[in-house]
Design a protein around this motif. Sequence first.
Motif, PDB file in Angstrom:
ATOM      1  N   UNK A  66      28.569  11.715  68.153  1.00 49.77           N
ATOM      2  CA  UNK A  66      29.824  12.461  68.208  1.00 49.77           C
ATOM      3  C   UNK A  66      30.077  13.101  66.853  1.00 49.77           C
ATOM      4  N   UNK A  67      30.538  14.363  66.903  1.00 50.52           N
ATOM      5  CA  UNK A  67      30.917  15.074  65.680  1.00 50.52           C
ATOM      6  C   UNK A  67      32.309  15.652  65.877  1.00 50.52           C
ATOM      7  N   UNK A  68      33.143  15.540  64.861  1.00 52.29           N
ATOM      8  CA  UNK A  68      34.489  16.108  64.913  1.00 52.29           C
ATOM      9  C   UNK A  68      34.445  17.455  64.205  1.00 52.29           C
ATOM     10  N   UNK A  69      34.868  18.497  64.916  1.00 54.29           N
ATOM     11  CA  UNK A  69      34.878  19.861  64.398  1.00 54.29           C
ATOM     12  C   UNK A  69      36.339  20.289  64.297  1.00 54.29           C
ATOM     13  N   UNK A  70      36.748  20.777  63.121  1.00 52.15           N
ATOM     14  CA  UNK A  70      38.140  21.178  62.938  1.00 52.15           C
ATOM     15  C   UNK A  70      38.226  22.623  62.472  1.00 52.15           C
ATOM     16  N   UNK A  71      39.115  23.372  63.119  1.00 49.51           N
ATOM     17  CA  UNK A  71      39.377  24.752  62.705  1.00 49.51           C
ATOM     18  C   UNK A  71      40.678  24.842  61.920  1.00 49.51           C
ATOM     19  N   UNK A  72      41.225  23.703  61.532  1.00 47.24           N
ATOM     20  CA  UNK A  72      42.480  23.660  60.800  1.00 47.24           C
ATOM     21  C   UNK A  72      43.675  23.440  61.708  1.00 47.24           C
ATOM     22  N   UNK A  73      43.488  23.629  63.008  1.00 47.73           N
ATOM     23  CA  UNK A  73      44.585  23.422  63.958  1.00 47.73           C
ATOM     24  C   UNK A  73      44.379  22.089  64.664  1.00 47.73           C
ATOM     25  N   UNK A  75      20.869  14.461  65.897  1.00 43.80           N
ATOM     26  CA  UNK A  75      21.882  15.448  65.532  1.00 43.80           C
ATOM     27  C   UNK A  75      22.722  15.009  64.336  1.00 43.80           C
ATOM     28  N   UNK A  76      22.694  13.711  64.018  1.00 44.47           N
ATOM     29  CA  UNK A  76      23.412  13.230  62.833  1.00 44.47           C
ATOM     30  C   UNK A  76      22.833  13.855  61.566  1.00 44.47           C
ATOM     31  N   UNK A  77      21.564  14.275  61.614  1.00 47.34           N
ATOM     32  CA  UNK A  77      20.940  14.934  60.468  1.00 47.34           C
ATOM     33  C   UNK A  77      21.258  16.426  60.429  1.00 47.34           C
ATOM     34  N   UNK A  78      21.764  16.974  61.522  1.00 57.58           N
ATOM     35  CA  UNK A  78      22.055  18.406  61.619  1.00 57.58           C
ATOM     36  C   UNK A  78      23.541  18.683  61.401  1.00 57.58           C
ATOM     37  N   UNK A 133      31.200  12.495  61.623  1.00 59.53           N
ATOM     38  CA  UNK A 133      30.173  12.318  62.664  1.00 59.53           C
ATOM     39  C   UNK A 133      29.841  10.841  62.763  1.00 59.53           C
ATOM     40  N   UNK A 134      29.337  10.438  63.916  1.00 53.88           N
ATOM     41  CA  UNK A 134      28.981   9.032  64.095  1.00 53.88           C
ATOM     42  C   UNK A 134      28.037   8.890  65.277  1.00 53.88           C
TER      43      UNK A 134
END
Length: 181
Positions: free
Chosen positions: A29-36, A49-52, A17-18
């Motif tokens: 911005x947050x990077x979300x990965x499901x493995x794909x 949102x950086x705290x969440x 996140x940043x």
Amino acid sequence: QLSLEGKECVSGIVTSRAVMRYGGMPVFKAVISDGARPLIAVYYRQTYLAQIFKPKTYAVLYGTVEKKGRRLEMTHPDYEIFSGTPPEKTAHHGRLVPIYSLTEDLTQKGLRQCLYEALEVSEGLVEDPLPPKARGVLDLCGRETAFKQIHFPDSETLRRAAYERLVFDEFFFLQLSIGMK
């Protein structure tokens, strides 16, 4: 495979996140990965949102996926964050999720949560004016079941049954009121 048309529900682990600035405007911005394939959640002017969205938490996002170059992004998606493995179902994911018409100052998530809690608290309190025998003959579900399944259906079949029951109630009580005049 994510569709670039309409809204999507995606889930995965927050990997990074940043908070950045573009022309003086803060952007989280947050990077979300499901493995794909990773997806970037973008929120303008919402640095809190950086705290969440903390790394290694599990995030469920709902919104429109856009392709930006080689990246996939969602701008201002609805979200739900879990510190561990999420429960199988909540008010906001793991099921058919209601989308309501809103008025000023209401959010989908807030209204959905209020209805979810109201239905839980009222369990066992809803009286059914239709006797069980009549419901059986008419092949209708109970009123309490109808209220739950119309808002948080376990399946499309149960949602349809709830809808039929509530439509029946409307017409039945309309006929009763006309008959009493």
